[in-house]
Design an enzyme around this catalytic site. Structure first.
Site, PDB file in Angstrom:
ATOM      1  N   SER A  51      -5.305 -31.012 -27.610  1.00 42.35           N
ATOM      2  CA  SER A  51      -5.108 -30.258 -26.364  1.00 42.35           C
ATOM      3  C   SER A  51      -5.349 -31.067 -25.098  1.00 42.35           C
ATOM      4  CB  SER A  51      -6.004 -29.015 -26.353  1.00 42.35           C
ATOM      5  OG  SER A  51      -5.430 -27.981 -27.126  1.00 42.35           O
ATOM      6  N   LYS A  54      -2.524 -31.285 -22.638  1.00 42.48           N
ATOM      7  CA  LYS A  54      -2.287 -30.331 -21.543  1.00 42.48           C
ATOM      8  C   LYS A  54      -2.583 -30.920 -20.169  1.00 42.48           C
ATOM      9  CE  LYS A  54      -3.052 -26.614 -24.819  1.00 42.48           C
ATOM     10  NZ  LYS A  54      -4.064 -25.825 -25.517  1.00 42.48           N
ATOM     11  N   SER A 116      -7.604 -23.295 -22.504  1.00 43.93           N
ATOM     12  CA  SER A 116      -6.721 -24.051 -23.397  1.00 43.93           C
ATOM     13  C   SER A 116      -5.684 -23.177 -24.106  1.00 43.93           C
ATOM     14  CB  SER A 116      -7.538 -24.825 -24.437  1.00 43.93           C
ATOM     15  OG  SER A 116      -6.788 -25.889 -24.981  1.00 43.93           O
TER      16      SER A 116
END
Length: 277
Positions: A51, A54, A116
């Site tokens: 993640s 991102k 997230s």
């Protein structure tokens, strides 16, 4: 004078030499204000960023807003396909969006960066002309333009089926620095959130989720950026904090647990900040 060994940097110009040594398989700690690497370990080794991807997705969105091609107040509708893929346990971290829900770009960014949310990430990425493929192409175009020499993105969240996203700790530090330098107002607005409320529980209460940034609550003036986890990547983190006009950016990756990630992030950041007069 600086003496560098694998995974270790010692500033011998100080009478009380500061030593940083990483337990993480991959780590990089840099005082970006001074242009000084404090510690590096396998900083150019290819890693799956999970993640932390991102951060790149947010950079692209910030750039689109800066160009006037997207607006914070713009309302997007969550498609049934995004909801189907990214709700429930199979969707990983979620903002608890619903199919057909109308949500502003601002709130989707909050859901993506504070908690997230994979659903928020895909709602944003699939909204541009050309859809998801066009967005991923933009990610790679922007990565090249800012000098991420060893990065390739195949999805906006680093967690899709057959994802082959790869980067390095060095590229992630650069990406974090470019984000902070180019979009300071967005950085403050979206990366410093401690919690986010969205969606409703079965009892009708708003769902409160806390930012997983392990530095928050432990390091003064910590202000970003993003954790990540997949089975392939392990537990990882790109973080930043400031002291006396110095900014430290760190990346750690490949840790075995969230607890180990938190311990390593806090320890390394405390030591890095203690070296700043």
């Amino acid at each position: 004078m600086l003496c560098l060994s694998l995974g270790l940097l010692i500033d011998v110009s100080r009478s009380h030499a500061e030593t940083l040594q990483a337990n993480a398989p991959v780590a990089l700690v840099e005082d970006v204000s001074a242009g000084r690497i404090l510690m590096q370990k396998n900083a150019d080794h290819p890693i799956a960023p999970a993640s932390m991807t991102k951060i790149m997705t947010a950079y692209v969105i910030f750039d689109l807003i800066d160009q006037g091609k997207m607006r914070l107040e713009q309302v997007l509708t969550v498609s049934p396909a995004v909801w189907k893929r990214w709700h429930g346990k199979q969707g990983g971290a979620t903002m608890f969006l619903r199919a057909g829900e109308a949500v502003s770009v601002e709130n989707l960014l909050k859901g993506m960066l504070a908690v997230s949310g994979n659903d928020a990430t895909y709602a944003l990425a699939s909204s541009i002309p050309g859809g998801l493929d066009a967005f991923v192409a933009l990610m790679n175009k922007e990565a090249r333009s800012i000098g991420l020499a060893d990065s390739y993105f195949s999805s906006p969240n680093g967690w899709s089926n057959n994802d082959i996203t790869r980067t390095t700790a060095r590229d992630l530090v650069l990406l974090a620095r470019k984000t902070i330098e180019r979009f300071p107002q967005f950085y403050v607005k979206f990366y410093q959130q401690k919690e986010f409320l969205w969606g409703k529980s079965p009892t009708g209460q708003l769902i409160r989720q806390h930012n997983k940034n392990p530095l928050f609550g432990h390091i003064d003036h910590a202000d970003g950026l993003k954790t990540g986890f997949t089975t392939n990547a392990g537990y990882c983190f790109t973080g930043s904090a400031t002291k006396n006009n110095h900014r430290i950016i760190m990346v750690i990756a490949g840790l075995p647990s969230a607890h180990a990630r938190a311990d390593e992030a806090i320890r390394l950041m405390q030591m890095a900040l203690s070296a700043i007069p």
